[in-house]
Motif scaffolding. Structure first.
Motif, short mmCIF file in Angstrom:
data_model
loop_
_atom_site.label_atom_id
_atom_site.label_comp_id
_atom_site.label_asym_id
_atom_site.label_seq_id
_atom_site.Cartn_x
_atom_site.Cartn_y
_atom_site.Cartn_z
N ALA A 17 -10.82 7.41 -4.18
CA ALA A 17 -10.00 6.28 -4.09
C ALA A 17 -11.31 4.91 -4.12
O ALA A 17 -12.36 4.66 -3.57
N ARG A 44 1.49 7.38 -8.84
CA ARG A 44 1.63 6.01 -8.31
C ARG A 44 3.58 5.26 -8.81
O ARG A 44 4.24 5.17 -7.82
N ARG A 94 0.63 -1.36 -7.01
CA ARG A 94 -0.78 -1.53 -6.51
C ARG A 94 0.40 -1.94 -4.82
O ARG A 94 -1.15 -1.82 -4.08
N SER A 99 -0.02 2.61 -2.15
CA SER A 99 -1.12 2.90 -1.93
C SER A 99 -1.01 4.24 -0.76
O SER A 99 -1.41 5.27 -0.82
N ARG A 100 -0.17 4.21 0.05
CA ARG A 100 0.29 4.93 1.66
C ARG A 100 1.10 5.80 0.99
O ARG A 100 0.61 6.59 1.78
N ARG A 160 -11.71 -2.74 -2.69
CA ARG A 160 -10.49 -2.82 -2.97
C ARG A 160 -9.87 -3.84 -2.20
O ARG A 160 -9.12 -4.87 -2.67
N ASN A 164 -7.76 -7.23 -3.99
CA ASN A 164 -6.25 -7.25 -2.77
C ASN A 164 -5.79 -9.01 -2.57
O ASN A 164 -4.69 -9.28 -2.81
N ASP A 179 -6.78 3.09 5.34
CA ASP A 179 -6.21 4.05 4.32
C ASP A 179 -6.59 4.84 3.53
O ASP A 179 -6.03 6.02 2.34
N ILE A 180 -7.78 4.55 2.83
CA ILE A 180 -8.62 5.33 1.44
C ILE A 180 -9.49 5.86 2.36
O ILE A 180 -9.12 7.49 1.34
N ARG A 183 -5.91 8.64 2.32
CA ARG A 183 -5.84 9.70 0.54
C ARG A 183 -6.83 10.73 0.05
O ARG A 183 -6.79 11.54 -0.31
#
Ligand code: CDP
Length: 225
Positions: A17, A44, A94, A99-100, A160, A164, A179-180, A183
């Motif tokens: 990611a 997504r 997005r 994303s989660r 990222r 945002n 988060d990334i 993931r």
């Protein structure tokens, strides 16, 4: 393999990611006049639709059923507009919530089978750049060019975060980094087509490189290919 046409140029760009895959893949495709397919946008879209329709993400059967009937369309214009059952979801897919949610639904074999089928159909249309997690290892194992794009976790989080901010989304750098990392862990550990470099991929660490520098390196690899 039946789903491939030997005379087509296929460029597979995989990686974790925030490594810059979609930005880079889009520019490379544009410069070389190739189709571009953002496979992450497809996963997504399913996560978005499940959340929007109140389907539990843990309910593999229901999410797989949704994946079978959903109509996903990705336009090949500069903006890569994404339509999901007729709704423009380009920006919504997005969101942090999507994303989660996405890695869990992307671990379901039924979801992957359906999307891989669509991705291989796209590849039949002509020369293509496809970015994702399993393009070089699973979707297009015979791709002529395979790149595995990576960068340090802090650089990926920072990129990222800046994206945002640009879009007016307020999430802290720490949250994004966590988060990334989560993931990437789910994507690398899943059983079916996990995130990993193909044996014949060129590994490109983009830490400290500009977008133009990465694009130039990939175009060189393709030309020398
Ligand atoms: O752009 P970013 O790196 O944040 O991710 P993405 O390419 O939009 O992909 C979102 C998620 O979809 C990934 O974290 C994976 O869980 C899933 N994905 C996948 O499993 N296989 C692919 N070929 C592409 C995405």
């Amino acid at each position: 393999m039946e789903h491939l046409r030997e005379n087509h140029l296929q460029v597979a760009i995989d990686g974790p990611a925030g490594a810059g895959k979609s930005t880079i893949a889009r520019i490379v495709a544009d410069k070389l006049g190739l189709y571009y397919l953002d496979t992450g946008a497809m996963y997504r879209s399913i996560a978005y639709k499940a959340l929007a329709s109140g389907i539990s993400l843990q309910d593999e059967k229901a999410v797989t059923g949704l994946a079978r009937i959903i109509d996903i369309r990705l336009s090949h214009n500069d903006r890569q507009t994404v339509f999901c059952d007729g709704e423009d979801v380009t920006s919504k897919i997005r969101d942090v919530e999507v994303s989660r949610a996405v890695s869990l639904i992307a671990s379901y074999p039924g979801v992957r089978n359906r999307l891989v089928e669509l991705q291989r159909q796209e590849a039949l249309k002509g020369n293509i750049v496809m970015d994702g997690r399993d393009i070089g290892t699973y979707v297009l194992p015979d791709a002529g060019i395979k790149i595995f794009l990576t960068a340090s976790a802090s650089e990926r989080a920072r990129r990222r975060y800046l994206e945002n901010i640009k879009e007016g989304k307020k999430v802290s750098l720490e949250e994004i980094r966590s988060d990334i990392e989560k993931r990437d862990a789910v994507d690398s550990q899943r059983k079916f087509a996990p995130l990993k470099p193909a044996k014949d991929a060129v590994i490109l660490d983009t830490t400290g490189l500009t977008i133009d520098e990465v694009v130039a390196k990939i175009i060189r690899i393709i030309r020398e290919g």
